[in-house]
Design a protein around this motif. Structure first.
Motif, PDB file in Angstrom:
ATOM      1  N   UNK A  96     -14.680  31.444  -9.185  1.00  0.00           N
ATOM      2  CA  UNK A  96     -15.168  30.484 -10.187  1.00  0.00           C
ATOM      3  C   UNK A  96     -15.939  29.353  -9.513  1.00  0.00           C
ATOM      4  N   UNK A  97     -15.401  28.821  -8.428  1.00  0.00           N
ATOM      5  CA  UNK A  97     -16.083  27.741  -7.705  1.00  0.00           C
ATOM      6  C   UNK A  97     -17.421  28.215  -7.148  1.00  0.00           C
ATOM      7  N   UNK A  98     -17.463  29.439  -6.649  1.00  0.00           N
ATOM      8  CA  UNK A  98     -18.725  29.995  -6.137  1.00  0.00           C
ATOM      9  C   UNK A  98     -19.759  30.068  -7.255  1.00  0.00           C
ATOM     10  N   UNK A  99     -19.336  30.526  -8.442  1.00  0.00           N
ATOM     11  CA  UNK A  99     -20.267  30.640  -9.573  1.00  0.00           C
ATOM     12  C   UNK A  99     -20.779  29.265 -10.002  1.00  0.00           C
ATOM     13  N   UNK A 100     -19.867  28.294 -10.056  1.00  0.00           N
ATOM     14  CA  UNK A 100     -20.257  26.943 -10.475  1.00  0.00           C
ATOM     15  C   UNK A 100     -21.264  26.351  -9.495  1.00  0.00           C
ATOM     16  N   UNK A 101     -20.987  26.454  -8.193  1.00  0.00           N
ATOM     17  CA  UNK A 101     -21.892  25.902  -7.185  1.00  0.00           C
ATOM     18  C   UNK A 101     -23.253  26.582  -7.245  1.00  0.00           C
ATOM     19  N   UNK A 102     -23.254  27.900  -7.432  1.00  0.00           N
ATOM     20  CA  UNK A 102     -24.514  28.635  -7.504  1.00  0.00           C
ATOM     21  C   UNK A 102     -25.308  28.210  -8.736  1.00  0.00           C
ATOM     22  N   UNK A 103     -24.629  28.038  -9.877  1.00  0.00           N
ATOM     23  CA  UNK A 103     -25.315  27.658 -11.117  1.00  0.00           C
ATOM     24  C   UNK A 103     -25.902  26.254 -11.017  1.00  0.00           C
ATOM     25  N   UNK A 155     -26.666  24.644  -8.295  1.00  0.00           N
ATOM     26  CA  UNK A 155     -27.740  24.683  -7.315  1.00  0.00           C
ATOM     27  C   UNK A 155     -29.028  25.239  -7.899  1.00  0.00           C
ATOM     28  N   UNK A 156     -28.907  26.258  -8.746  1.00  0.00           N
ATOM     29  CA  UNK A 156     -30.089  26.857  -9.351  1.00  0.00           C
ATOM     30  C   UNK A 156     -30.776  25.883 -10.305  1.00  0.00           C
ATOM     31  N   UNK A 206     -31.831  22.587  -7.856  1.00  0.00           N
ATOM     32  CA  UNK A 206     -32.638  22.858  -6.676  1.00  0.00           C
ATOM     33  C   UNK A 206     -32.018  22.354  -5.392  1.00  0.00           C
ATOM     34  N   UNK A 207     -30.742  21.958  -5.451  1.00  0.00           N
ATOM     35  CA  UNK A 207     -30.036  21.474  -4.270  1.00  0.00           C
ATOM     36  C   UNK A 207     -28.832  22.373  -3.990  1.00  0.00           C
ATOM     37  N   UNK A 208     -28.630  22.689  -2.731  1.00  0.00           N
ATOM     38  CA  UNK A 208     -27.500  23.532  -2.365  1.00  0.00           C
ATOM     39  C   UNK A 208     -26.189  22.775  -2.590  1.00  0.00           C
ATOM     40  N   UNK A 262     -19.527  22.769 -16.771  1.00  0.00           N
ATOM     41  CA  UNK A 262     -19.640  23.048 -15.326  1.00  0.00           C
ATOM     42  C   UNK A 262     -21.085  23.114 -14.868  1.00  0.00           C
ATOM     43  N   UNK A 263     -22.028  22.745 -15.717  1.00  0.00           N
ATOM     44  CA  UNK A 263     -23.447  22.665 -15.349  1.00  0.00           C
ATOM     45  C   UNK A 263     -24.170  21.882 -16.448  1.00  0.00           C
TER      46      UNK A 263
END
Length: 257
Positions: free
Chosen positions: A59-66, A68-69, A72-74, A93-94
């Protein structure tokens, strides 16, 4: 009413006694209100953490990826995991994480701070700010004999407005709000909905003199505040079942998914 910073406080470390540090540096009187930044309450309670302490879930990986997309920041998924673990619920979460803390406060990233934390990556909010406020109040009374109120504060953004202001996370020795319902205005009309969030207003007043950034001081002394002859309320956090904004954000978040 006078509001002034408590000067000369040292960098607070785990195990420090906040009540003792404050009592040593100011002359306190009955009726004073201390606005204490949650930062030093957390530091004294050892609420520092490192990103390495958290293992990112799917879940944390998905949130960070979303996020970031969108931005535009990692984004580090371990930070998202820290927010998840400090939260009762994620309202959104986004494009950012809006979280409900375990004590009811709704704020971005569960209030986790990454500034002014010299010995760690992260500073978490106090686990129970009202309990911490009660402990500081009792410690002040024990050391000085003064019966003061304590408001544990943080800064928080506001819907529909730019900028942050001070808010109360926990309080002791003072009701959270003045309840004006049943009183009358100057034209004799009965007030039906007005409940004044006094502890938030005191937190904001304190924040004006404590400041932000590297030059801030973490405690403000409010002297001469009079609660007045009003009804009292300790209901500061709106219950979920009557929070239409939270419901709307949840619905929007689910629809987006």
């Amino acid at each position: 009413m006078e509001v002034s910073p408590v000067e000369g406080l040292p960098e607070v470390r785990p195990g420090d006694d906040v009540a003792e540090l404050v009592a040593e540096r100011t002359d306190l009187r009955d009726g004073d209100v201390l606005c204490v930044a949650s930062t030093i309450v957390s530091k004294a309670a050892g609420r520092q953490a490192d990103l390495a302490d958290f293992t990112a879930s799917e879940r944390a990986e998905r949130i960070a990826e979303r996020i970031g997309a969108i931005t535009g920041e990692e984004k580090d998924p371990r930070f998202a995991q820290a927010v998840i673990e400090e939260s009762e619920e994620l309202v959104t979460d986004a494009p950012f994480i809006l979280a409900v803390t375990r004590f009811g406060h709704i704020t971005v990233n569960a209030g986790i701070d990454r500034s002014n934390v010299p010995d760690a990556d992260l500073l978490l909010l106090p686990e129970d700010p009202t309990e911490e406020a009660e402990a500081i109040r009792a410690g002040i009374r024990e050391r000085t004999g003064a019966d003061v109120a304590v408001v544990v504060t943080d800064t928080s953004g506001r819907p529909f407005r730019h900028g942050q202001r001070g808010v109360a996370l926990g309080w002791a020795g003072i009701p959270a709000a003045r309840d004006w319902r049943g009183e009358r205005d100057r034209d004799g009309r009965e007030l039906g909905v007005t409940v004044q969030a006094v502890v938030d207003e005191l937190a904001a007043a304190g924040n004006l003199v404590t400041g932000e950034g590297g030059g801030g001081t973490p405690v403000a002394l409010v002297r001469g505040f009079d609660f007045g002859d009003h009804g009292e309320s300790d209901a500061l956090y709106r219950p979920p079942e009557s929070d239409i904004v939270r419901d709307a954000l949840r619905e929007w978040s689910h629809e987006r998914d």
